[in-house]
Design a protein around this motif. Structure first.
Motif, PDB file in Angstrom:
ATOM      1  N   PRO A  10     -11.732   3.071  -2.022  1.00 43.37           N
ATOM      2  CA  PRO A  10     -10.774   2.652  -2.976  1.00 43.37           C
ATOM      3  C   PRO A  10     -10.130   1.189  -2.986  1.00 43.37           C
ATOM      4  O   PRO A  10     -10.131   0.636  -1.927  1.00 43.37           O
ATOM      5  CB  PRO A  10      -9.810   3.740  -2.739  1.00 43.37           C
ATOM      6  CG  PRO A  10     -10.056   4.862  -2.125  1.00 43.37           C
ATOM      7  CD  PRO A  10     -11.216   4.164  -1.161  1.00 43.37           C
ATOM      8  N   ASP A  11     -10.268   0.595  -4.027  1.00 40.62           N
ATOM      9  CA  ASP A  11      -9.846  -0.642  -4.101  1.00 40.62           C
ATOM     10  C   ASP A  11      -8.446  -0.910  -3.550  1.00 40.62           C
ATOM     11  O   ASP A  11      -7.655   0.002  -3.727  1.00 40.62           O
ATOM     12  CB  ASP A  11      -9.984  -1.284  -5.390  1.00 40.62           C
ATOM     13  CG  ASP A  11      -9.937  -2.850  -5.732  1.00 40.62           C
ATOM     14  OD1 ASP A  11     -10.089  -3.366  -4.501  1.00 40.62           O
ATOM     15  OD2 ASP A  11      -9.408  -3.310  -6.520  1.00 40.62           O
ATOM     16  N   PHE A  12      -8.169  -1.926  -2.973  1.00 39.74           N
ATOM     17  CA  PHE A  12      -6.837  -2.423  -2.589  1.00 39.74           C
ATOM     18  C   PHE A  12      -6.692  -3.883  -2.663  1.00 39.74           C
ATOM     19  O   PHE A  12      -7.648  -4.597  -2.705  1.00 39.74           O
ATOM     20  CB  PHE A  12      -6.474  -1.686  -1.105  1.00 39.74           C
ATOM     21  CG  PHE A  12      -7.427  -2.529  -0.086  1.00 39.74           C
ATOM     22  CD1 PHE A  12      -7.097  -3.702   0.440  1.00 39.74           C
ATOM     23  CD2 PHE A  12      -8.677  -1.985   0.337  1.00 39.74           C
ATOM     24  CE1 PHE A  12      -7.565  -4.294   1.546  1.00 39.74           C
ATOM     25  CE2 PHE A  12      -9.492  -2.450   1.286  1.00 39.74           C
ATOM     26  CZ  PHE A  12      -8.705  -3.810   1.846  1.00 39.74           C
ATOM     27  N   THR A  13      -5.521  -4.108  -2.769  1.00 36.76           N
ATOM     28  CA  THR A  13      -5.162  -5.811  -2.920  1.00 36.76           C
ATOM     29  C   THR A  13      -3.982  -5.836  -1.729  1.00 36.76           C
ATOM     30  O   THR A  13      -3.223  -5.191  -1.949  1.00 36.76           O
ATOM     31  CB  THR A  13      -4.834  -6.460  -4.426  1.00 36.76           C
ATOM     32  OG1 THR A  13      -5.927  -6.089  -5.163  1.00 36.76           O
ATOM     33  CG2 THR A  13      -4.448  -7.800  -4.286  1.00 36.76           C
ATOM     34  N   SER A  70      -3.401  -5.988  10.313  1.00 35.27           N
ATOM     35  CA  SER A  70      -2.192  -5.543  11.317  1.00 35.27           C
ATOM     36  C   SER A  70      -0.810  -5.446  10.330  1.00 35.27           C
ATOM     37  O   SER A  70      -0.832  -6.066   9.353  1.00 35.27           O
ATOM     38  CB  SER A  70      -2.272  -6.284  12.515  1.00 35.27           C
ATOM     39  OG  SER A  70      -1.346  -7.518  12.135  1.00 35.27           O
ATOM     40  N   ARG A  71      -0.051  -4.856  11.059  1.00 37.47           N
ATOM     41  CA  ARG A  71       1.361  -4.702  10.243  1.00 37.47           C
ATOM     42  C   ARG A  71       2.173  -6.077  10.632  1.00 37.47           C
ATOM     43  O   ARG A  71       3.172  -5.874  10.134  1.00 37.47           O
ATOM     44  CB  ARG A  71       2.236  -3.380  11.067  1.00 37.47           C
ATOM     45  CG  ARG A  71       1.204  -2.222  10.620  1.00 37.47           C
ATOM     46  CD  ARG A  71       2.052  -1.000  11.180  1.00 37.47           C
ATOM     47  NE  ARG A  71       2.476  -0.854  12.446  1.00 37.47           N
ATOM     48  CZ  ARG A  71       3.169  -0.026  13.051  1.00 37.47           C
ATOM     49  NH1 ARG A  71       3.493   0.887  12.406  1.00 37.47           N
ATOM     50  NH2 ARG A  71       3.333  -0.018  14.391  1.00 37.47           N
ATOM     51  N   ASP A  93      -0.044  -6.200   6.484  1.00 38.28           N
ATOM     52  CA  ASP A  93       0.278  -5.122   5.962  1.00 38.28           C
ATOM     53  C   ASP A  93       1.405  -4.391   6.483  1.00 38.28           C
ATOM     54  O   ASP A  93       1.538  -3.269   6.970  1.00 38.28           O
ATOM     55  CB  ASP A  93      -1.047  -4.133   6.072  1.00 38.28           C
ATOM     56  CG  ASP A  93      -1.070  -2.995   5.492  1.00 38.28           C
ATOM     57  OD1 ASP A  93      -0.687  -2.686   4.401  1.00 38.28           O
ATOM     58  OD2 ASP A  93      -1.481  -1.949   6.034  1.00 38.28           O
ATOM     59  N   LYS A  94       2.640  -5.015   6.199  1.00 35.11           N
ATOM     60  CA  LYS A  94       3.749  -4.530   6.532  1.00 35.11           C
ATOM     61  C   LYS A  94       4.027  -3.206   6.144  1.00 35.11           C
ATOM     62  O   LYS A  94       4.771  -2.335   6.718  1.00 35.11           O
ATOM     63  CB  LYS A  94       4.931  -5.570   6.231  1.00 35.11           C
ATOM     64  CG  LYS A  94       5.027  -6.904   7.479  1.00 35.11           C
ATOM     65  CD  LYS A  94       5.969  -7.722   7.112  1.00 35.11           C
ATOM     66  CE  LYS A  94       7.323  -7.434   7.496  1.00 35.11           C
ATOM     67  NZ  LYS A  94       7.570  -7.417   9.110  1.00 35.11           N
ATOM     68  N   ASP A  95       3.900  -2.878   4.828  1.00 34.43           N
ATOM     69  CA  ASP A  95       4.273  -1.500   4.380  1.00 34.43           C
ATOM     70  C   ASP A  95       2.977  -0.591   4.550  1.00 34.43           C
ATOM     71  O   ASP A  95       3.224   0.735   4.220  1.00 34.43           O
ATOM     72  CB  ASP A  95       4.308  -1.625   2.522  1.00 34.43           C
ATOM     73  CG  ASP A  95       3.052  -2.094   2.008  1.00 34.43           C
ATOM     74  OD1 ASP A  95       2.065  -2.255   2.713  1.00 34.43           O
ATOM     75  OD2 ASP A  95       3.247  -2.148   0.869  1.00 34.43           O
ATOM     76  N   GLU A  96       1.989  -1.068   5.424  1.00 38.34           N
ATOM     77  CA  GLU A  96       1.120   0.047   5.799  1.00 38.34           C
ATOM     78  C   GLU A  96       0.263   0.707   4.769  1.00 38.34           C
ATOM     79  O   GLU A  96      -0.651   1.794   4.953  1.00 38.34           O
ATOM     80  CB  GLU A  96       1.832   1.261   6.673  1.00 38.34           C
ATOM     81  CG  GLU A  96       2.404   0.749   7.731  1.00 38.34           C
ATOM     82  CD  GLU A  96       3.158   1.955   8.579  1.00 38.34           C
ATOM     83  OE1 GLU A  96       2.912   3.046   8.431  1.00 38.34           O
ATOM     84  OE2 GLU A  96       3.619   1.485   9.710  1.00 38.34           O
ATOM     85  N   THR A  97       0.069   0.105   3.677  1.00 32.23           N
ATOM     86  CA  THR A  97      -0.810   0.696   2.527  1.00 32.23           C
ATOM     87  C   THR A  97      -2.181   0.681   2.769  1.00 32.23           C
ATOM     88  O   THR A  97      -2.841   1.622   2.546  1.00 32.23           O
ATOM     89  CB  THR A  97      -0.587  -0.248   1.124  1.00 32.23           C
ATOM     90  OG1 THR A  97       0.643  -0.484   0.973  1.00 32.23           O
ATOM     91  CG2 THR A  97      -1.404   0.389   0.139  1.00 32.23           C
ATOM     92  N   VAL A  98      -2.687  -0.344   3.454  1.00 31.51           N
ATOM     93  CA  VAL A  98      -4.081  -0.530   3.704  1.00 31.51           C
ATOM     94  C   VAL A  98      -4.397   0.354   5.081  1.00 31.51           C
ATOM     95  O   VAL A  98      -5.229   1.036   5.035  1.00 31.51           O
ATOM     96  CB  VAL A  98      -4.615  -1.823   4.104  1.00 31.51           C
ATOM     97  CG1 VAL A  98      -5.990  -1.943   4.267  1.00 31.51           C
ATOM     98  CG2 VAL A  98      -4.446  -2.866   2.880  1.00 31.51           C
TER      99      VAL A  98
END
Length: 158
Positions: A10-13, A70-71, A93-98
């Motif tokens: 899935p795409d992510f930004t 990393s977070r 990726d502080k919010d851990e989405t990826v």
């Protein structure tokens, strides 16, 4: 959610170093290595990043981009990248989405205490955006070379 080999990723930004955003969909036509590491400026993560950096030209020859995740916050990622001369972007990726997309947040033990953290993992995505290979519970020595050989083999098979 679990990604399967051969399935589209899935795409992510996400925010990345160099005042950029990284979007997977914008990388079509290139193979992409996404490697997850627990924390910037720790010995294992520094070694792993250096191993990928030192093979950057060989990855580029195999039409493969590298990105680390990393977070850590963006400032920590910028400092980590600059301090060690990484030539690829790092995602904050502080919010851990990826991390959640790739299911790399795991229960870990440190000094007898349990906590949730990133399991060192790497994913190779083909030029069409499908998951080609994954490595979980990575041990750093020799890992970047193994990923490079997989990227070269995938590129040669096109």
């Amino acid at each position: 959610m679990s990604l399967g080999i051969g399935q589209p990723v899935p795409d992510f930004t996400a925010s990345a170093t160099g005042d950029t955003t990284f979007s997977l969909s914008e990388q079509k036509g290139h193979q992409v290595v996404i490697y997850f590491y627990p924390r910037a400026n720790t010995p294992g993560c520094t070694t792993e990043g250096g191993d990928f950096r030192d093979r950057q030209d060989a990855f580029a020859t195999a039409n493969t981009l590298i990105v680390g995740v990393s977070r850590d916050g963006l400032r920590a990622q910028q400092n980590f990248r600059a301090k060690h001369g990484f030539t690829f972007d790092l995602i904050a990726d502080k919010d851990e989405t990826v991390c959640q997309l790739f299911d790399v947040i795991k229960l870990k033990k440190l000094y007898g205490k349990e906590h949730l953290g990133i399991e060192r993992s790497t994913f190779l995505i083909d030029a069409e955006g499908r998951l080609a290979r994954e490595w979980r519970g990575v041990k750093v020595p020799g890992h970047a070379q193994e990923v490079l050989e997989a990227a070269q083999a995938l590129h040669a098979a096109r």
